[in-house]
Design an enzyme around this catalytic site. Sequence first.
Site, PDB file in Angstrom:
ATOM      1  N   GLY A 147       0.819  -1.218   0.000  1.00  0.00           N
ATOM      2  CA  GLY A 147       0.000   0.000   0.000  1.00  0.00           C
ATOM      3  C   GLY A 147       0.845   1.257   0.000  1.00  0.00           C
ATOM      4  O   GLY A 147       0.548   2.219  -0.715  1.00  0.00           O
ATOM      5  N   GLU A 148       1.919   1.246   0.791  1.00  0.00           N
ATOM      6  CA  GLU A 148       2.809   2.405   0.812  1.00  0.00           C
ATOM      7  C   GLU A 148       3.503   2.573  -0.531  1.00  0.00           C
ATOM      8  O   GLU A 148       3.645   3.692  -1.035  1.00  0.00           O
ATOM      9  CB  GLU A 148       3.844   2.280   1.930  1.00  0.00           C
ATOM     10  N   ALA A 149       3.910   1.472  -1.131  1.00  0.00           N
ATOM     11  CA  ALA A 149       4.568   1.558  -2.441  1.00  0.00           C
ATOM     12  C   ALA A 149       3.635   2.166  -3.484  1.00  0.00           C
ATOM     13  O   ALA A 149       3.999   3.113  -4.179  1.00  0.00           O
ATOM     14  CB  ALA A 149       5.035   0.171  -2.888  1.00  0.00           C
TER      15      ALA A 149
END
Length: 144
Positions: free
Chosen positions: A65-67
């Site tokens: 999700g952060e990526a």
Amino acid sequence: MNAPSPQDASASQHELWKITLGELDEKMGVKILEESVERVVATMPVEGNRQSFGLLHGGASLAVGEAVGSWAAVIHASTMGKTAVGVDVSATHHRSAREGQVTITATPIHLGGTLATHEVLITNEAGQRLCTLRITNLLMKRKN
């Protein structure tokens, strides 16, 4: 005919950044389906990203999700000749998965000149929400 917005004019002066997978993304089996300022979509298999109880690992959800949220911010930043670095990420896990693949979709909440904030949804093959993330990135000059 509408005149181009300042952002459209700026985008024409700068090449949009194209997503390149990192080592962790590759190990997790991430595949990019769509990339634009408006939306970034990727998939990831559950298999290979499970914790010891056989469920999709929460850390894997946060990592992917952060990526995806960061990629969306960098694409936006590239329209201004800038880059982006994450400054805040939070997530809520709603349910898990044991098999199949998940889809990760980042859409903008705020696209500014200094900050970009995205909502990132992780869903299963039935379209059920597994995790909701919010990520904020600082937009800054690229270092040469």
